[in-house]
Design an enzyme around this catalytic site. Structure first.
Site, PDB file in Angstrom:
ATOM      1  N   ASP A  34     -63.685 -63.461 -11.265  1.00  0.00           N
ATOM      2  CA  ASP A  34     -63.101 -64.304 -12.384  1.00  0.00           C
ATOM      3  C   ASP A  34     -61.774 -63.867 -13.212  1.00  0.00           C
ATOM      4  OD1 ASP A  34     -63.352 -66.592 -13.626  1.00  0.00           O
ATOM      5  OD2 ASP A  34     -64.823 -66.268 -15.159  1.00  0.00           O
ATOM      6  N   ASN A  82     -66.794 -76.013  -9.517  1.00  0.00           N
ATOM      7  CA  ASN A  82     -65.422 -75.754  -9.236  1.00  0.00           C
ATOM      8  C   ASN A  82     -64.527 -76.964  -8.770  1.00  0.00           C
ATOM      9  OD1 ASN A  82     -65.363 -72.223  -8.468  1.00  0.00           O
ATOM     10  ND2 ASN A  82     -65.216 -73.235 -10.290  1.00  0.00           N
TER      11      ASN A  82
HETATM   12  C1  IPE Z   1     -67.289 -68.301 -11.430  1.00  0.00           C
HETATM   13  O1  IPE Z   1     -65.883 -68.535 -12.125  1.00  0.00           O
HETATM   14  C2  IPE Z   1     -67.118 -69.107  -9.949  1.00  0.00           C
HETATM   15  C3  IPE Z   1     -66.381 -68.364  -9.014  1.00  0.00           C
HETATM   16  C4  IPE Z   1     -65.707 -67.125  -9.467  1.00  0.00           C
HETATM   17  C5  IPE Z   1     -65.889 -69.044  -7.883  1.00  0.00           C
HETATM   18  P1  IPE Z   1     -65.809 -69.737 -13.176  1.00  0.00           P
HETATM   19  O2  IPE Z   1     -64.663 -69.661 -13.656  1.00  0.00           O
HETATM   20  O3  IPE Z   1     -65.858 -70.947 -12.517  1.00  0.00           O
HETATM   21  O4  IPE Z   1     -67.034 -69.650 -14.208  1.00  0.00           O
HETATM   22  P2  IPE Z   1     -67.272 -70.083 -15.407  1.00  0.00           P
HETATM   23  O5  IPE Z   1     -66.671 -71.610 -15.829  1.00  0.00           O
HETATM   24  O6  IPE Z   1     -66.381 -69.247 -16.325  1.00  0.00           O
HETATM   25  O7  IPE Z   1     -68.478 -70.045 -15.880  1.00  0.00           O
HETATM   26  C1  IPE Z   2     -61.786 -67.450 -10.522  1.00  0.00           C
HETATM   27  O1  IPE Z   2     -60.739 -67.388 -11.356  1.00  0.00           O
HETATM   28  C2  IPE Z   2     -61.312 -68.043  -9.421  1.00  0.00           C
HETATM   29  C3  IPE Z   2     -62.175 -69.356  -9.156  1.00  0.00           C
HETATM   30  C4  IPE Z   2     -63.073 -69.652  -9.871  1.00  0.00           C
HETATM   31  C5  IPE Z   2     -61.887 -70.031  -8.047  1.00  0.00           C
HETATM   32  P1  IPE Z   2     -60.587 -68.820 -12.540  1.00  0.00           P
HETATM   33  O2  IPE Z   2     -59.664 -69.737 -11.854  1.00  0.00           O
HETATM   34  O3  IPE Z   2     -61.989 -69.157 -12.963  1.00  0.00           O
HETATM   35  O4  IPE Z   2     -59.736 -67.970 -13.744  1.00  0.00           O
HETATM   36  P2  IPE Z   2     -59.809 -68.225 -15.251  1.00  0.00           P
HETATM   37  O5  IPE Z   2     -61.384 -67.826 -15.552  1.00  0.00           O
HETATM   38  O6  IPE Z   2     -59.414 -69.466 -15.478  1.00  0.00           O
HETATM   39  O7  IPE Z   2     -59.130 -67.255 -15.964  1.00  0.00           O
HETATM   40 MG    MG Z   3     -63.172 -68.688 -14.555  1.00  0.00          MG
END
Ligand code: IPE
Ligand code: IPE
Ligand code: MG
Length: 257
Positions: A34, A82
Site C-alpha cells: 500500500d 479496487n
Molecule cells: C489494499 O490497499 C489492496 C491492495 C494493496 C491491492 P487499498 O489501498 O485498496 O486498501 P484501503 O482502501 O486503504 O483499505
Molecule cells: C496500493 O497503493 C496499490 C493498489 C491498491 C493497487 P494505493 O494505490 O492504494 O496507494 P495509496 O493508498 O492511495 O497511497
Molecule cells: Mg491504498
C-alpha cells in the site's frame, strides 16, 4: 554486508544478513503493498507513477525472499474493492500487470519461481487472462519460491466461494456436511496447498487488513511500517524480518519456559 558475518539457509542462494537467524525465517510472507498513490503525490506525480514504481519494489522483494530461502511470497496486487477507483487508474493497472508479466516471464521461469494468481480472474481483460494462464502453466513445475499474486482478490469472496463449493458437493451427495472440518474447508480456498503466512507486512502505516487472506492470517505475525510501498527495499524487509524474529508465537498456548 560482510559475507563472513552471514549464514546461508538450506534453500537460500545468498547469505542471510547478519542479525537474522536463518533457522527462524518465516516460510511464507504475505504483503499488502500500500501507499503507491501517496508516494506519487509526494513527488507531484500522477498516482499511476506510484504503481509503476511499486512494480520495482515487488521485484526487489521477490528476489530477496527467494535469495534468502523464504518459501512463499503472497502479494496483494488488486482487491475486489479496487474496481471502485477511477476508470483510468483501473485500466492503467490492468495494462501494467499485462506488460510486467509479459516482460518478466522468462526471468521468472529461469529463476525457478512458481507463479500463481489468486482471485476471480474472469473479469480481468482477456489478454491478461491468457498471459496468466501461460505464466501459471510454464512455471508450475518450478522448484523455487512460490509467488502468489492476489489479483481481483477478496477474502470474503474467497470464503463464500469455498462455502458454495462445499455446499454443492453436499447437495450432489458427494460430501457429508458433518465431515466438513478446517482441513477440508481450507482445501477449497485459493491458497490450497500453501501453508498459512507466518508474517504479514503492511506498508504505508495503515492498520487494517483490507479484506486480505481473512482465513489464512489467523495466526500471522503482523508488521506495519510507515514506508510507502515503492520505497520498500532491503532495509525495510530486514526490519520486518527482525521484528518477526523478536516475536514469541504462542498459537493460543503458553510460553515453554
Ligand atoms: C489494499 O490497499 C489492496 C491492495 C494493496 C491491492 P487499498 O489501498 O485498496 O486498501 P484501503 O482502501 O486503504 O483499505
Ligand atoms: C496500493 O497503493 C496499490 C493498489 C491498491 C493497487 P494505493 O494505490 O492504494 O496507494 P495509496 O493508498 O492511495 O497511497
Ligand atoms: Mg491504498
Amino acid at each position: 554486508m560482510s559475507r563472513a558475518l552471514a549464514t546461508t539457509t538450506a534453500n537460500a542462494s545468498q547469505p542471510v544478513p547478519a542479525g537474522l537467524d536463518p533457522a527462524r525465517l518465516p516460510a511464507h510472507v504475505a504483503v499488502i503493498m500500500d501507499g503507491n498513490g501517496r508516494w506519487a503525490k509526494q513527488r507531484n506525480l500522477p498516482r499511476v507513477m506510484g504503481h509503476r514504481e511499486g512494480v520495482e519494489a515487488l521485484k526487489r522483494t521477490l528476489r530477496l525472499c527467494s535469495d534468502w530461502g523464504i518459501g512463499a511470497l503472497t502479494a496483494y496486487a488488486f482487491s475486489t474493492e479496487n474496481w471502485s477507483r477511477p476508470g483510468e487508474e483501473v485500466s492503467f493497472l490492468m495494462t501494467l500487470f499485462e506488460r510486467v508479466l509479459a516482460r518478466e516471464l522468462q526471468a521468472l521461469e529461469q529463476e525457478q519461481v512458481r507463479i500463481r494468481f489468486l482471485g476471480d480472474l474472469e473479469p480481468l481483460p482477456e489478454g491478461l487472462q491468457r498471459l496468466i494462464a501461460d505464466a501459471t502453466a510454464r512455471t508450475a513445475a518450478n522448484t523455487g519460491i512460490h509467488f502468489n499474486v492476489c489479483t481481483n482478490y477478496g477474502g470474503r469472496a474467497e470464503l463464500v466461494r469455498a462455502a458454495r463449493r462445499l455446499a454443492e458437493r453436499c447437495a450432489a451427495g458427494e460430501l457429508d456436511p458433518a465431515a466438513i472440518d478446517e482441513q477440508s474447508f481450507s482445501a477449497e480456498l485459493l491458497t490450497a496447498g500453501e501453508r498459512d503466512p507466518d508474517l504479514l507486512i503492511r506498508t504505508s502505516g495503515e492498520r487494517r487488513i483490507s479484506n486480505f487472506l481473512l482465513w489464512q492470517l489467523a495466526y500471522a505475525e503482523i508488521h506495519i511500517t510507515d514506508v510507502l510501498w515503492p520505497d520498500f527495499d532491503e532495509a525495510a524487509l530486514l526490519g520486518a524480518l527482525r521484528d518477526y524474529q523478536s516475536r514469541q508465537r504462542r498459537f493460543g498456548g503458553v510460553d515453554p519456559c
